[in-house]
Design a protein around this motif. Structure first.
Motif, mmCIF file in Angstrom:
data_model
loop_
_atom_site.group_PDB
_atom_site.id
_atom_site.type_symbol
_atom_site.label_atom_id
_atom_site.label_comp_id
_atom_site.label_asym_id
_atom_site.label_seq_id
_atom_site.Cartn_x
_atom_site.Cartn_y
_atom_site.Cartn_z
ATOM 1 N N PRO A 101 -8.391 6.800 1.267
ATOM 2 C CA PRO A 101 -9.041 6.278 2.079
ATOM 3 C C PRO A 101 -7.803 5.599 2.942
ATOM 4 O O PRO A 101 -6.566 5.120 2.737
ATOM 5 N N LEU A 102 -7.852 6.656 3.940
ATOM 6 C CA LEU A 102 -6.904 6.203 4.927
ATOM 7 C C LEU A 102 -7.256 6.238 6.631
ATOM 8 O O LEU A 102 -8.295 6.521 7.365
ATOM 9 N N ALA A 103 -6.634 5.136 7.070
ATOM 10 C CA ALA A 103 -7.647 4.430 8.006
ATOM 11 C C ALA A 103 -6.479 4.837 9.777
ATOM 12 O O ALA A 103 -5.336 4.970 9.502
ATOM 13 N N PHE A 104 -7.312 4.879 10.347
ATOM 14 C CA PHE A 104 -6.167 5.321 11.712
ATOM 15 C C PHE A 104 -7.422 5.092 12.689
ATOM 16 O O PHE A 104 -8.793 4.837 12.656
ATOM 17 N N GLY A 105 -6.695 4.311 14.049
ATOM 18 C CA GLY A 105 -7.054 3.602 14.829
ATOM 19 C C GLY A 105 -5.702 3.320 16.091
ATOM 20 O O GLY A 105 -4.753 3.504 15.856
ATOM 21 N N THR A 106 -5.926 2.570 17.265
ATOM 22 C CA THR A 106 -5.507 2.283 17.753
ATOM 23 C C THR A 106 -5.817 0.946 18.255
ATOM 24 O O THR A 106 -6.525 -0.087 17.795
ATOM 25 N N ILE A 107 -4.491 -0.072 18.626
ATOM 26 C CA ILE A 107 -4.693 -1.504 18.865
ATOM 27 C C ILE A 107 -4.003 -1.853 20.357
ATOM 28 O O ILE A 107 -2.971 -1.208 20.340
ATOM 29 N N ASP A 108 -4.797 -2.137 21.211
ATOM 30 C CA ASP A 108 -4.326 -2.280 22.129
ATOM 31 C C ASP A 108 -3.448 -0.734 23.146
ATOM 32 O O ASP A 108 -2.081 -0.309 23.396
ATOM 33 N N GLY A 109 -4.378 0.725 22.786
ATOM 34 C CA GLY A 109 -4.065 1.494 22.361
ATOM 35 C C GLY A 109 -2.911 1.849 21.847
ATOM 36 O O GLY A 109 -2.280 2.984 21.990
ATOM 37 N N ILE A 110 -2.211 1.119 21.015
ATOM 38 C CA ILE A 110 -1.172 1.116 20.125
ATOM 39 C C ILE A 110 -1.911 1.745 18.904
ATOM 40 O O ILE A 110 -1.981 1.499 18.256
ATOM 41 N N PRO A 111 -1.402 3.246 18.615
ATOM 42 C CA PRO A 111 -1.823 4.024 17.324
ATOM 43 C C PRO A 111 -1.445 3.165 16.341
ATOM 44 O O PRO A 111 -0.325 3.246 16.236
ATOM 45 N N LEU A 112 -2.382 3.277 15.322
ATOM 46 C CA LEU A 112 -1.791 2.631 13.905
ATOM 47 C C LEU A 112 -2.704 3.348 12.861
ATOM 48 O O LEU A 112 -3.596 3.738 12.332
ATOM 49 N N GLY A 153 -1.590 2.053 -0.411
ATOM 50 C CA GLY A 153 -0.164 2.197 -1.120
ATOM 51 C C GLY A 153 0.369 2.901 -2.217
ATOM 52 O O GLY A 153 1.090 2.841 -1.877
ATOM 53 N N ASN A 154 -0.664 3.866 -2.321
ATOM 54 C CA ASN A 154 -0.312 5.346 -4.055
ATOM 55 C C ASN A 154 0.785 5.820 -3.206
ATOM 56 O O ASN A 154 0.727 5.980 -1.958
ATOM 57 N N PRO A 155 2.136 5.384 -3.708
ATOM 58 C CA PRO A 155 2.824 5.953 -3.255
ATOM 59 C C PRO A 155 2.830 7.793 -2.516
ATOM 60 O O PRO A 155 3.081 7.733 -1.476
ATOM 61 N N ILE A 156 2.204 8.281 -3.303
ATOM 62 C CA ILE A 156 2.221 10.322 -3.020
ATOM 63 C C ILE A 156 1.241 10.002 -2.197
ATOM 64 O O ILE A 156 1.141 10.365 -0.790
ATOM 65 N N ALA A 157 0.117 9.432 -2.067
ATOM 66 C CA ALA A 157 -1.250 9.276 -1.015
ATOM 67 C C ALA A 157 -0.052 8.983 0.701
ATOM 68 O O ALA A 157 -0.459 9.641 0.659
ATOM 69 N N ALA A 158 0.690 7.585 0.007
ATOM 70 C CA ALA A 158 1.492 7.061 1.537
ATOM 71 C C ALA A 158 1.813 8.454 1.971
ATOM 72 O O ALA A 158 2.303 8.667 3.529
ATOM 73 N N PHE A 159 2.781 8.897 1.128
ATOM 74 C CA PHE A 159 3.709 9.645 1.648
ATOM 75 C C PHE A 159 2.837 11.314 1.852
ATOM 76 O O PHE A 159 3.595 11.748 3.025
ATOM 77 N N VAL A 160 1.909 11.603 1.588
ATOM 78 C CA VAL A 160 1.176 12.779 2.058
ATOM 79 C C VAL A 160 0.499 12.466 3.276
ATOM 80 O O VAL A 160 0.590 12.733 4.193
ATOM 81 N N GLY A 161 -0.469 11.045 3.466
ATOM 82 C CA GLY A 161 -0.540 10.989 4.711
ATOM 83 C C GLY A 161 0.070 10.956 5.561
ATOM 84 O O GLY A 161 0.084 11.562 6.991
ATOM 85 N N PHE A 162 1.469 10.413 5.357
ATOM 86 C CA PHE A 162 2.979 10.561 6.552
ATOM 87 C C PHE A 162 3.519 11.802 7.012
ATOM 88 O O PHE A 162 3.190 11.760 8.852
ATOM 89 N N MET A 163 3.564 12.451 6.009
ATOM 90 C CA MET A 163 3.778 13.720 6.156
ATOM 91 C C MET A 163 2.367 14.936 7.114
ATOM 92 O O MET A 163 3.123 15.755 8.098
ATOM 93 N N LEU A 164 1.093 14.743 6.865
ATOM 94 C CA LEU A 164 -0.087 15.267 7.851
ATOM 95 C C LEU A 164 0.292 14.798 9.134
ATOM 96 O O LEU A 164 0.059 15.172 10.075
ATOM 97 N N PHE A 165 0.046 13.581 8.997
ATOM 98 C CA PHE A 165 -0.382 12.566 10.712
ATOM 99 C C PHE A 165 0.050 11.924 11.430
ATOM 100 O O PHE A 165 1.222 11.925 12.507
ATOM 101 N N GLY A 166 1.101 11.446 10.494
ATOM 102 C CA GLY A 166 2.421 10.253 10.720
ATOM 103 C C GLY A 166 3.599 10.941 11.570
ATOM 104 O O GLY A 166 3.281 11.021 13.614
ATOM 105 N N ARG A 167 3.892 11.617 11.212
ATOM 106 C CA ARG A 167 5.082 13.317 11.790
ATOM 107 C C ARG A 167 4.580 13.714 12.801
ATOM 108 O O ARG A 167 4.879 13.990 13.589
ATOM 109 N N SER A 168 3.145 14.241 12.518
ATOM 110 C CA SER A 168 2.513 15.095 13.698
ATOM 111 C C SER A 168 2.185 13.995 15.130
ATOM 112 O O SER A 168 2.516 14.934 15.802
#
Ligand code: AMP
Ligand code: MG
Length: 416
Positions: free
Chosen positions: A290-301, A306-321
């Motif tokens: 359950p990882l949500a991605f979208g935009t609000i007023d054109g700003i990516p969100l 919440g699980n720390p590893i899931a947050a870490f992995v999700g950021f490594m893959l998508f946030g960082r890119s």
């Protein structure tokens, strides 16, 4: 809810959708000493030759090669030493037949000279007279102008990540500042009524917020400026208010953690749906479906689990890119290939990012699991140095098989 969003998409599809909303930020001029880790925003044409002038590659003597023709140990050539040239100075003399000049590394070659011989290959006897006992080839030990970079060359190009070597080269071309893409401003927001900042006492049912303290440095390592939005409780209204505030403050990207799964208090999706657009919210990956991605007023969100590893992995893959792409970088963090040091199983039918430790054996990367693999277990991530990416189509990798790994971006990847 958009019908497509209900179907979990692949990690690769998710990354494509994330990058599709990434817009490259504006360009600003950055002093060289502050440009490390920034991304260059122009093709940088060298205004000068490097080196700028012919100079000596050694401490030695400059002379005319033709004067040494036929020189031997038994029949050496003797030359008059008429000058001494240090780095930073220029000889006013023009060497003619029978003449040599003492010269230091980096000093300009005197007019008339076409070869340098290092100190250790010759002697002065008596002082002031150079004894050469071998024939020399014109050009030896002379660095020619432009042999590193020729004027007009573009050794540094648009979209290049500026590391120490690139900055050294920019400095040698004389640039004091470089046009770089602006750093993204990232707002980080933890969510959950149970969260307490470290340093405060824990009441029953509470835990310390750890995600914010991982996500902020991960974002900084990806070149971002971090703005802490603190913690929102489990109120959709409160969350929406904080997010609206940060958008008004001009952030480029919002990263939340928690509140994305199907529990009663999971609201980031709802915030996105009401105030913006959802690009996806389910990915065939573990941990962190359950990882949500979208935009609000054109700003990516990016709404991380919440699980720390899931947050870490999700950021490594998508946030960082996304952050890298916003700064104009085209290359994404690369996976390496490692041999399995133990069987790696994946019964999930999803891309399974396991906590691993890579070492080098016989010159090859070998990876093993690093401790427990629950998405709430942070300690194995610290004991490890990479994420192992088991593909959704594979149920097992045998010992010795190659498997992709993603080094942790925290300096711990030192497999040697
Ligand atoms: P959620 O996605 O909100 O359902 O959270 C899933 C799990 O992650 C729960 O056990 C939360 O307590 C935990 N969690 C959520 N946010 C954080 C955080 N910022 N730090 C540590 N754990 C968290
Ligand atoms: Mg929560």
């Amino acid at each position: 809810m958009e019908p497509f969003a209900a179907i979990p998409i692949s990690v690769d599809e998710a990354l494509d959708r994330v990058l599709a909303v990434a817009h490259v930020l504006s360009v600003e001029s950055v002093p060289l000493l502050e440009a490390e880790g920034r991304v260059l925003a122009v093709d940088l044409s060298s205004p000068i030759d490097l080196p700028p002038f012919a100079n000596s590659a050694m401490d030695g003597y400059a002379m005319r090669a033709i004067d040494t023709t036929g020189a031997t140990v038994d029949n050496p050539v003797r030359l008059a030493i008429i000058d001494r040239v240090a780095a930073g100075s220029v000889s006013t003399r023009h060497l003619t037949t029978g003449q040599a000049a003492r010269i230091m590394t980096g000093a300009p070659i005197p007019a008339g000279a076409d070869v340098v011989i290092p100190f250790e290959l010759v002697r002065e006897d008596p002082p002031g007279t150079l004894v050469v006992n071998m024939p020399l080839n014109s050009g030896n030990y002379i660095r020619l102008p432009g042999e590193d970079v020729t004027r007009g060359d573009m050794p540094l190009t648009d979209h290049m990540l500026l590391g120490p070597a690139a900055l050294g080269l920019a400095a040698s071309m004389g640039f004091a500042r470089l046009p770089c893409y602006r750093r993204p401003r990232v707002a980080i927001l933890g969510t959950g009524d149970e969260l307490v900042p470290p340093g405060e006492p824990l009441l029953p049912g509470q835990i310390y917020d750890s995600n914010d303290y991982m996500l902020a440095p991960l974002a900084r390592r990806a070149g971002a400026e971090v703005i802490f939005l603190g913690r929102a409780g489990d109120s959709e209204h409160a969350m929406q208010a904080v997010i609206a505030q940060s958008i008004a403050a001009g952030v480029d990207f919002i990263v939340t953690s928690g509140g994305v799964s199907v529990g009663d208090f999971d609201m980031i999706k709802e915030v996105l749906r009401v105030a913006g657009q959802i690009a996806f919210w389910r990915i065939r990956m573990r941990p962190g479906k359950p990882l949500a991605f979208g935009t609000i007023d054109g700003i990516p969100l990016l709404g991380l689990p919440g699980n720390p590893i899931a947050a870490f992995v999700g950021f490594m893959l998508f946030g960082r890119s996304l952050l890298r792409r916003m700064q104009g970088q085209t290359a994404l963090p690369a996976f390496l290939s490692a041999r399995c040091g133990e069987p790696i199983r994946n019964g999930s039918g999803k891309r399974n990012f396991l906590r691993g430790r890579a070492t080098i054996a016989d010159g090859q990367l070998v990876v093993r699991l690093a401790g427990g693999q629950l998405p709430s277990q942070l300690a194995p991530l610290v004991a490890g140095n990479c994420l192992i990416a088991a593909h959704e189509d594979r149920t097992q990798y045998d010992i010795g098989e190659l498997i992709p790994i993603l080094p942790l971006d925290d300096g711990s990847f030192q497999p040697g």
